[in-house]
Scaffold this active site. Structure first.
Site, short mmCIF file in Angstrom:
data_model
loop_
_atom_site.label_atom_id
_atom_site.label_comp_id
_atom_site.label_asym_id
_atom_site.label_seq_id
_atom_site.Cartn_x
_atom_site.Cartn_y
_atom_site.Cartn_z
N ALA A 192 15.33 13.71 27.52
CA ALA A 192 14.50 14.29 26.46
C ALA A 192 14.74 15.79 26.35
O ALA A 192 14.88 16.34 25.25
CB ALA A 192 13.02 14.02 26.75
N GLY A 231 21.61 30.86 35.17
CA GLY A 231 21.93 29.93 36.25
C GLY A 231 23.39 30.00 36.65
O GLY A 231 24.05 28.97 36.83
N ALA A 232 23.90 31.23 36.79
CA ALA A 232 25.35 31.41 36.97
C ALA A 232 25.76 31.60 38.43
O ALA A 232 26.90 31.95 38.70
CB ALA A 232 25.83 32.58 36.13
N SER A 233 24.83 31.34 39.37
CA SER A 233 25.19 31.55 40.78
C SER A 233 25.91 30.34 41.37
O SER A 233 26.36 30.39 42.51
CB SER A 233 23.92 31.86 41.59
OG SER A 233 23.03 30.76 41.52
N ASP A 279 13.60 33.94 36.58
CA ASP A 279 13.32 32.51 36.47
C ASP A 279 13.15 32.25 34.97
O ASP A 279 12.20 32.72 34.35
CB ASP A 279 12.02 32.21 37.23
CG ASP A 279 11.59 30.75 37.11
OD1 ASP A 279 12.06 30.05 36.18
OD2 ASP A 279 10.78 30.31 37.93
N TYR A 305 14.84 14.35 31.75
CA TYR A 305 16.06 15.16 31.57
C TYR A 305 16.72 14.84 30.23
O TYR A 305 17.14 15.75 29.50
CB TYR A 305 17.00 14.85 32.74
CG TYR A 305 18.29 15.63 32.77
CD1 TYR A 305 18.33 16.96 33.19
CD2 TYR A 305 19.50 15.02 32.42
CE1 TYR A 305 19.53 17.66 33.24
CE2 TYR A 305 20.69 15.71 32.47
CZ TYR A 305 20.71 17.03 32.89
OH TYR A 305 21.90 17.72 32.95
N ASN A 345 22.59 28.01 30.46
CA ASN A 345 23.17 26.99 31.35
C ASN A 345 22.18 26.47 32.39
O ASN A 345 22.33 25.35 32.88
CB ASN A 345 24.39 27.62 32.05
CG ASN A 345 24.83 26.81 33.25
OD1 ASN A 345 25.49 25.78 33.10
ND2 ASN A 345 24.44 27.25 34.45
N SER A 362 23.77 17.83 27.69
CA SER A 362 24.32 16.79 28.59
C SER A 362 24.54 15.54 27.76
O SER A 362 23.86 15.33 26.74
CB SER A 362 23.29 16.49 29.69
OG SER A 362 23.62 15.28 30.35
#
Ligand code: NAI
Length: 250
Positions: A160, A14-16, A65, A158, A92, A145
């Protein structure tokens, strides 16, 4: 001197955009060759790669994905074929699908679990297999988080998923410490990315009032902690969670 030896291979999922983008840029600045994973934002990934290369670093974009086990397997096959190994993995990728519990449908619970938990599981398993086979050791940093530490209303799914990432990381850290693999977690509070702007102005003002440092964090302030945990600067730290939240949960 750079923190990473030449030839260090790091994958950031997810580095974009957002935190992942800042992590990719920071790892590359410290000498790692960074694989910029993206799901659908090819343009964003291309820009991150260009920015790294323009600064003299090494990077390549790689699509997958992470919630799709087959796609993750293909991504790691490409990494093995092209680079032969992986030294650093930063899980990430993440999504929110906020809703109060009594209105929360099964689908939004599943969606969050599939990307946040299963994505982390698939990528960690594939990376650990490669690290064990190559006998190179490695460092894995999972982005959780503060919602996964203290819970957040409207985010049962989220919270959980992020709590699960923290305990998953500890279990894997124990299992593979003897193989030279360290697994740590970073738990950001409110960071200035599109994930927080999506919360809207009113909620943002409410959250701000809870933060002792009086501001949201910047992606770069998370990235520097990820780089620390990915590098030999943290060689005797494993199974830990570092909270980056301006004092929110102190
Ligand atoms: P973002 O939305 O900019 O980044 C999330 C990235 O994950 C995006 O690039 C998205 O395309 C990617 N992604 C989503 N599903 C994916 C999938 N199935 N496969 C591959 N990539 C996928 O948001 P941000 O804020 O940069 O989030 C990064 C991480 O930090 C997430 O795990 C998020 O939960 C976590 N986080 C963010 C906080 C914040 O305040 N912004 C606070 C605490 C944690």
């Amino acid at each position: 001197m750079a923190l990473f030896q030449d030839g260090t291979i790091a994958l950031v999922t997810g580095a974009s955009s957002g935190i992942g983008r800042a992590v990719a840029i920071d790892l590359a600045k410290q000498g790692a060759t960074v694989l910029v994973n993206y799901r659908s934002n090819a343009q964003g990934a291309k820009e991150v790669v260009a920015q790294i290369k323009n600064s003299g670093g090494k990077a390549a974009a790689i699509q997958a994905d992470v919630s799709d086990a087959v796609a993750v397997e293909k991504m790691f096959t490409i990494i093995k074929r092209s680079f032969g190994k992986i030294d650093v993995l930063v899980n990430n990728s993440g999504i929110t699908r906020d809703s109060f519990l009594i209105m929360m449908g099964k689908q939004v619970f599943d969606d969050v679990m599939k990307t946040n938990c299963y994505g982390c599981f698939y990528c960690t398993q594939a990376a650990v297999r490669m690290m064990c086979a190559a006998k190179t050791g490695g460092a894995i940093v999972n982005i959780a988080s503060t919602s996964g530490v203290v819970g957040q209303e409207g985010q049962a799914n989220y919270s959980a998923s992020k709590g699960a990432i923290i305990s998953f990381s500890k279990a894997v850290a124990k299992e593979y410490a003897s193989k030279g693999i360290r697994v740590n977690t970073v738990a950001p509070g409110f960071i200035n990315t599109k994930m927080t702007t999506a919360a809207g102005n009113l909620l943002q003002e409410k959250y701000l009032s809870y933060i002792p440092q009086g501001r949201f964090g910047e992606p770069e302030e998370v990235a520097s902690v990820v780089t620390f945990l990915a590098s030999s600067l943290s060689s005797y730290i494993t199974g830990k969670t570092i909270v980056v939240d301006g004092g929110l949960t102190m």
